[in-house]
Each structure stands twice: as C-alpha cells, then as structure tokens.
Design a protein around this motif. Structure first.
Motif, PDB file in Angstrom:
ATOM      1  N   ILE A 465      15.596  -6.172   2.181  1.00  0.00           N
ATOM      2  CA  ILE A 465      16.522  -6.550   3.260  1.00  0.00           C
ATOM      3  C   ILE A 465      17.944  -6.601   2.707  1.00  0.00           C
ATOM      4  CG2 ILE A 465      17.185  -8.414   4.842  1.00  0.00           C
ATOM      5  CD1 ILE A 465      14.139  -9.033   5.099  1.00  0.00           C
ATOM      6  N   SER A 466      18.109  -7.230   1.526  1.00  0.00           N
ATOM      7  CA  SER A 466      19.497  -7.341   1.055  1.00  0.00           C
ATOM      8  C   SER A 466      20.026  -6.005   0.547  1.00  0.00           C
ATOM      9  CB  SER A 466      19.652  -8.460   0.025  1.00  0.00           C
ATOM     10  OG  SER A 466      18.915  -8.131  -1.105  1.00  0.00           O
ATOM     11  N   ASN A 469      20.753  -3.851   3.708  1.00  0.00           N
ATOM     12  CA  ASN A 469      21.854  -4.453   4.470  1.00  0.00           C
ATOM     13  C   ASN A 469      23.189  -4.312   3.739  1.00  0.00           C
ATOM     14  OD1 ASN A 469      20.245  -5.052   6.594  1.00  0.00           O
ATOM     15  ND2 ASN A 469      20.122  -7.262   6.214  1.00  0.00           N
ATOM     16  N   LEU A 472      24.431  -1.148   5.045  1.00  0.00           N
ATOM     17  CA  LEU A 472      24.738  -1.173   6.485  1.00  0.00           C
ATOM     18  C   LEU A 472      25.893  -2.124   6.813  1.00  0.00           C
ATOM     19  CD1 LEU A 472      21.150  -1.097   8.071  1.00  0.00           C
ATOM     20  CD2 LEU A 472      22.557   0.784   7.217  1.00  0.00           C
ATOM     21  N   ASP A 473      26.015  -3.188   6.023  1.00  0.00           N
ATOM     22  CA  ASP A 473      27.047  -4.180   6.342  1.00  0.00           C
ATOM     23  C   ASP A 473      28.462  -3.677   6.090  1.00  0.00           C
ATOM     24  OD1 ASP A 473      25.180  -5.932   7.255  1.00  0.00           O
ATOM     25  OD2 ASP A 473      25.032  -7.082   5.399  1.00  0.00           O
ATOM     26  N   TRP A 482      14.739   5.874   9.475  1.00  0.00           N
ATOM     27  CA  TRP A 482      13.872   5.059   8.611  1.00  0.00           C
ATOM     28  C   TRP A 482      12.602   5.852   8.349  1.00  0.00           C
ATOM     29  CZ3 TRP A 482      14.297  -0.669   8.058  1.00  0.00           C
ATOM     30  CH2 TRP A 482      13.235  -1.220   7.330  1.00  0.00           C
ATOM     31  N   GLY A 518      14.628  -8.127   9.600  1.00  0.00           N
ATOM     32  CA  GLY A 518      15.810  -8.500   8.811  1.00  0.00           C
ATOM     33  C   GLY A 518      16.866  -7.410   8.767  1.00  0.00           C
ATOM     34  N   ILE A 519      16.498  -6.174   9.073  1.00  0.00           N
ATOM     35  CA  ILE A 519      17.472  -5.081   8.996  1.00  0.00           C
ATOM     36  C   ILE A 519      17.836  -4.579  10.396  1.00  0.00           C
ATOM     37  CG2 ILE A 519      17.868  -2.733   8.153  1.00  0.00           C
ATOM     38  CD1 ILE A 519      15.972  -3.448   5.766  1.00  0.00           C
ATOM     39  N   THR A 522      19.261  -7.333  12.856  1.00  0.00           N
ATOM     40  CA  THR A 522      20.565  -7.893  12.493  1.00  0.00           C
ATOM     41  C   THR A 522      21.680  -6.845  12.616  1.00  0.00           C
ATOM     42  OG1 THR A 522      20.108  -7.402  10.179  1.00  0.00           O
ATOM     43  CG2 THR A 522      19.596  -9.626  10.924  1.00  0.00           C
ATOM     44  N   HIS A 523      21.326  -5.636  13.061  1.00  0.00           N
ATOM     45  CA  HIS A 523      22.351  -4.591  13.239  1.00  0.00           C
ATOM     46  C   HIS A 523      22.242  -3.982  14.635  1.00  0.00           C
ATOM     47  CE1 HIS A 523      22.247  -5.027   8.861  1.00  0.00           C
ATOM     48  NE2 HIS A 523      23.544  -4.802   8.979  1.00  0.00           N
TER      49      HIS A 523
END
Ligand code: DGJ
Length: 733
Positions: A465-466, A469, A472-473, A482, A518-519, A522-523
């Motif tokens: 996830i981190s 992200n 993506l963040d 995906w 989580g991915i 959150t987007h």
C-alpha cells in the motif's frame, strides 16, 4: 419484499418478477421450497412428495416418521454427516473430532437496506434504492456453532444476493473445511448448464451441456478466479434461448479459488452450489471466532438469457463499484504494450502520444517496463517486479517529467503496476526473500520468471500500500492498470504456523482486498482497470474496485467476438477493456479491416494498442473518426440494454449485437459477417428490445416499425469480403 409468514413458518423473498421461498419445519430444519417466476402462495411445501425413500436416514427427533429425510427434502443450507449425501454446504471438524453440523433455525431479522460483509466486497444498495435484508441464524444445538444466512433483495433489479457467516460456539476450536455461499435445490431435473471456459488468450467461451445424473463441477484452484472457468454459470431449461425459457444465473463475488457444482441425484432432484473451493482449505476458528463466505449473486429470468444478462448488467453498473468513473464517460486509451513491450524511452513515448492525439486518444498508458534500475531494470520479464520506481535510463525526467509533458499535450497519463508479484532480480526480493509464497525446503515454481508475494502477511500488504501510494500520491497519474500475471502455487506462509496453512489461499485474497481498499479507495480521482494476463481475474469482486477489466490479451477481432460474447452473459460492456491493435495480429497473424477492429473494440472500453507512427495519414484520420463515433455513442453503449443478436457457437455465420436506450428511442446495431456469398441463403438480423408500435429510421434512410425490425429483421448483405462490418443506427420517429 421479504415476508415471514408465521402460520406456515415460511420466508418469501419477492422481487419485481421473481419469488424465493424457504420454510422452517417443525423440527427446525430450513427447507428451500422455490425459486422462479413470481408467485403469491405463502407455502408451496406441498411439492415435497409424501413418500418413504427407503434406506435414507431419518433424524432421530422425527421419531417413527420415515418420510422426513434430509436427503429427500430440499435444503437451504445442507447439513453435514446427518444424512444429506448430496453436495454439502458445510464441512467442519469439531473439537471432539466429529464432523457433524446440523443447523437448526434459531432466529431471523428483516431490515431495510443491504447487509455488508466486513472482510469481503459485496454489492451495495444505490442511493434511495429499495433493498431489504433477511438474516436467518441456524445453530447446531450440540456444538453451538452457528451460521447466519444473509439475503439481499434488490426488488427492482430482480436480483437476490446471498452470503454466509459462520461463528464458532464455545466448545473449543473448530476446523472449517468447506463452506458454500449459496446452494439452491430444485425438486426436478431436466436442466442445461451454460458455463464459460477458456485459457490465457481465449477466455470465457460459452459451453452448454445437459445435466445428467451425477455431479458437474467447474472451479479454480489457481489462487485466482482464473482464465479457465469464470465463477458464473447459468442453469436453464433445455429449450431456453436468448428470449425464452427459464434461466437462473449464479455468480460468485470472489477473486480466488472457487467451485460451482450441480448435482442431479438418484431421485432426479437438482442442487446447484457455489462458494470457495474446498481444496487445500481449512480455517481454524477459536471459540467465538467468525468466518465470512463470499457473496453469491442470483437472478432468474423466465424470458431466457437476454433478461438474465440485463439483470446482471444493471446490478454491476449500479451496485458494485462506487468509483465516480463507473457511470461517467471513459477515456479512449492508447496503450504502449503491444507496440513496444519493454523497449522505449521518453522520446519515443512522447512521439507516440503526440500521434495518439491525432488518433483520437484521451489517455496514454505506459504499460510494463517503466521501473527498476541497473541490473534490475525491467528490460525483460526477468527483473524489476516489486521495485516501483522509474528507470532513469528510460525516463530521465522521471514519471513526473513524462506526465507533465503528456498533460501539457492535453492527454491524461496512465501507468501499469503488478503489485502482487516480485522477480528474484529486484531490490524487494533481496531485502525480503521471505515475503514470497514458498514451501519450506522446496524451491518455488516460477511463472513468467516471477514469484507471488505472500499477501496473507499483513506486513507485505502494508508495504505494498505504501509503495504504490508513494507513486500515486504524486498526483500525476490519472489511470492505473492493475495486472496479475501468474497463478499461485507453493502455497505456504512462514508468517503462520504449520496448522494454519490451509488458510493461506483465502488469506491471500483477503490481503488482496485489503491492498485494493488501501490503494483504489484512497484515490477516487484515478480510473483503475483490472487485468490478469488479459481476463484471468474477471469477476464480480474485482468489479467492486475496477470499473473496467482488460478482457483478454487476445486482441484479434475474430477471437474477441467470442470472448466478449461470452463475457457479456454476466458482465456489462462498460466493464470490458477492448482495444484496436495492429494487423497482422501479433498472436494470430490474422488481418481484419480497421472498421471491423473498431466495431469489435466498441463492444467495450475503447482504445488502441499499436504504434501510430506505423500508420498512414488516412489511417490516422479514419481512426480519429472511429473515436468520434465511439464518443457519440458511449452513453448508449454503456447505459443501454445490450442484446446478443446471434449465437456464434450455434452456427450463425455472422456476429451481431445491439444497444437499445432505456426509453427505446434509439438503438445501435453491429454485425460482423464471417463469409457470406451470393451462393448463401439470406440472413436477417432480428432487432430486439424496440417498441413494436414505433417507427424507426434505419441509418437515416429506411423507416420500419419496431415490430418489422424484430420479426422480419434487417438483411445482412451478400457477397462482401469475409469479416465485413455493418453498423445500423436506429432512431425512433
Ligand atoms: C499482461 C497484460 O494483459 C498485458 O496487457 C500487458 O499489460 C502485460 N501483462 C505486461 O506485462
């Protein structure tokens, strides 16, 4: 919608056109009485014959009654080791070593709204939609183990969902070895089963067969729903067609190992059951612990397959994924994979994107190959997976540099990931070799040179996830593909003790949903497209995260006619990724016209997968016009009612399909011929779903009534080159 009749102890679930009925007997067993066309009767238990099935067992509490047998009676959730020898809904090993589970009615609840599961994706009630839930609790009186059966009733959509939660009692540890999400009994036989099989490059091809005595089964043990069978099947009357006959759809909202079986027993009664595949499945539950089985989606149509598909399409378009992209316009994609694979640099990508604009693309997707560095650079299949930072050799200005330039051109930017995988040649593997699925003392199998990350481990999920992200963040990515390119084997996790290894297949899928939550969730501004070596994980649960899924790695127009035809039985066209690729086709070497390739790709989320630098100016202009046609019709294609107008597997020598607006004021029909010459008979395509009493202009020219268009049809012209395409636009006057 949901009626509990106290006099007869029956539950009746009514949708607009269907009814589903169950009954609690005087001994507490829950019988399944009926599923089918809507009825008003409150108790149809008269259908159970009052005959002694000699040699069948009779539960002790029924005393001298020799008729009452769990194997002869239709069951809602069949017991284990209690005399029902058909496909079981449950298999447990109790603390005392016994296998028995006899679920008896304990309580029920009826409430407005739709139940949700806490560990698995489910359909939801749309805003202001009238949906009701029934929960029935069954309990084993000896062990205290209970199951809650959930029913979601989508009245207007003629859909009933089911799910099950098992909760251990207080006697000690329980080993759950099988749990089906739904099981439906019919007192008769004489059914066909229509299912969808295939392999990589050729998914979801329909196959229909009669159910004979014995067990028919499809499933997956590959760790994903897979290319080989889709977690969906239709039980139907042998005479059922697109427009007539009983048809029952059964679909599992699960992306891992599944089984779907149908049994015709010696009394010629039929049971259909679906759920998690029980191969290598064993879940240990401590006192009071629970296990959720995935949701099953059921629908019934008395009018054959078209209505059945409409029911599934309507629910997947409105009740699966809450992404804002589901019901908005989707971009025309230009994808780098087929033309360039791993060989590109920023200059080449920008030149392609520039021409992509001329082609009519809205979004440029940088597929596999953009990540990994030095020895681990993703220049081939053997390295880089797991290292989600850009390769400076190919992208000297970073992802941001590329994204900024694409955005400046007016294009959106999409990026490929394969989060669940790792190559041994990667920094991730070097740092965490124990993060892969691998049986102790055995070298793990590779597939496409890659290993599966152990998603049953919470630390692996949190890392993924981190890591994803972090890319993506940056706020520069508009779309994510995906991907997932192998099947799972060597299923063992060092994170869990040896007596919990039977949980790993399912825990992997729970981990997958955790990272998707989580991915993806959150987007909300990123459009996600699912993929698994093409369509190897095309299932309802994935559609809760991805508005669209790449349908197949096979982009040959002729093959796609079959793949998309099969996919359409359960899944709407708005979910099917479909691109025009270069000819001769890379895999099949076949050649089709641009018109035919475009018509076939318009049966999905349209895009291109080719090098526009290899196209002539005329071809670029022609393609641009195709994207305009697609844009103009996208609302109708994605939102209208979809009809299959041909049965390619039943000898039709053309493929035809149609989109009709909900108000029946316009329709778009596509027909692709195989080979029709002057020597052939006349072929007519019968147009469905129109208002028989309205007149329609056909391509702005001929005027015909909806009735004539259906009953007489439109003539497919003779003597055209093989794989010619015809498009008919119908507008009501
Ligand atoms: C499989 C996918 O289906 C393809 O479209 C492409 O993304 C490749 N993987 C990349 O490795």
């Amino acid at each position: 919608m949901i009626i509990f009749d106290q006099t007869h102890n029956t539950f009746t679930l009514n949708t607009k056109n269907t009814s589903y009925q169950m009954k609690v007997t005087e001994f507490g067993h829950l019988l399944h009485l009926y599923y089918g066309e809507k009825i008003t009767d409150r108790d149809v238990s008269y259908l159970i014959p009052n005959v002694i099935r000699s040699h069948e067992s009779n539960p002790s509490e029924v005393g001298a009654n020799r008729v009452y047998s769990l194997c002869a009676y239709p069951q809602e959730f069949s017991s284990n080791d209690a005399g029902d020898y058909r496909i079981s809904s449950i298999e447990v090993v109790n603390t005392d070593g016994s296998y028995a589970f006899v679920g008896k009615y304990r309580s029920h609840k009826i409430y407005k709204g739709k139940y949700r599961l806490s560990t698995l994706p489910t359909l939801f009630a749309a805003d202001n939609e009238d949906v009701e839930t029934l929960e029935i609790e069954l309990q084993d009186e000896v062990t205290g183990v209970s199951v809650t059966l959930y029913y979601g009733v989508f009245a207007e959509k003629d859909v009933i969902t089911r799910a099950v939660k098992l909760t251990n009692g207080d006697k000690g540890e329980l080993r759950l070895q099988k749990i089906m999400s739904a099981s439906v009994d019919f007192m008769t036989d004489d059914f066909d089963i229509l299912h969808f099989f295939g392999h990589h490059y050729y998914e979801r091809r329909p196959e229909r067969q009669h159910l004979n005595h014995g067990v028919f089964e499809i499933g997956s043990t590959r760790g994903s729903s897979g290319h080989f069978h889709n977690p969906f099947a239709v039980l139907c009357a042998p005479e059922a067609t697109e427009t007539n006959g009983d048809a029952y759809g059964f679909l599992l909202m699960y992306s891992g190992n599944f089984e779907l079986s149908a049994e015709v027993d010696g009394y010629s009664q039929t049971r259909v059951a679906l759920g998690i595949n029980h191969k290598q499945f064993e879940f240990k539950l401590a006192v009071g612990e629970s296990f959720e089985a995935p949701e099953a989606v059921l629908t019934y149509s008395k009018d054959g397959f078209s209505t059945l598909s409409h029911n599934f399409h309507n629910i997947f378009r409105n009740n699966a994924c809450d992404s804002k992209f589901v019901n908005s316009e989707r971009p025309v994609i230009l994808n780098s994979w087929e033309p360039f694979r791993f060989t590109f640099d920023e200059e080449k990508l920008l030149k392609t994107a520039e021409l992509g604009k001329r082609l009519g693309a809205d979004l440029f997707v940088l597929d596999d190959g953009w990540f990994g560095q030095g020895d681990f650079a993703r220049d081939h299949e053997k390295a880089g997976l797991g290292d989600w930072t850009e390769d400076p050799k190919k992208l000297p200005n970073g992802l941001k540099g590329l994204a900024d330039k694409l955005h400046a051109m007016g294009l959106k930017f999409g990026l490929w990931f394969e989060p669940e995988m790792v190559n041994e040649r990667s920094n991730l593997y070097k740092a965490h070799p124990d993060w892969c699925l691998k049986v102790p003392d055995r070298a793990p199998s590779r597939s496409r040179h890659q290993l599966c990350l152990d998603l049953s481990r919470p630390d692996v999920c949190e890392y993924l996830i981190s890591a994803i992200n972090a890319v993506l963040d940056q706020g520069i990515i508009d779309y994510v593909k995906w991907d997932y390119n192998r099947y799972v084997c060597d299923v063992y996790s060092t994170y869990y003790p040896q007596d919990r290894q039977g949980e790993i297949y399912h825990r992997y899928i729970l981990g997958l949903y955790r990272i998707l939550d989580g991915i993806v969730k959150t987007h909300p501004d990123i459009l996600f497209e699912g993929c698994s070596g093409g369509g190897g994980r095309f299932d309802g649960a994935m559609l809760c995260y991805h508005p669209q899924i790449w349908c197949s790695d096979n982009t040959d127009a002729q093959s796609r006619l079959t793949v998309q035809y099969g996919t359409s039985f359960a899944y709407p066209v708005s979910t099917m990724g479909a691109h025009v690729s270069a000819c001769p086709n890379k895999k099949t070497k076949r050649v089709f016209s641009w018109e035919t390739r475009a018509a076939v790709a318009m049966h999905g989320t349209f895009g291109y997968e080719l090098d526009p630098a290899k196209m002539t100016d005329e071809e670029l202009d022609a393609c641009f016009k195709q994207t305009e046609i697609y844009r103009k019709n996208q609302r109708l294609i994605f939102g209208g009612d979809y009809y299959r107008l041909s049965a390619p597997n039943d000898g039709d020598i053309f493929s035809a399909w149609e989109f009709v607006s909900k108000d029946k004021s316009n329709a778009l029909v596509f027909a692709v011929t195989e080979d029709i010459s002057i020597l052939d008979k006349n072929y007519y395509v019968h147009i469905k779903g129109l208002d028989p009493d309205r007149n329609y202009k056909v391509n702005g020219d001929l005027t015909l009534s909806g009735k004539a268009l259906d009953k007489i049809g439109l003539l497919i012209p003779h003597t055209v080159p093989p794989f010619s395409t015809f498009v008919f636009e119908l507008t009501a006057e």
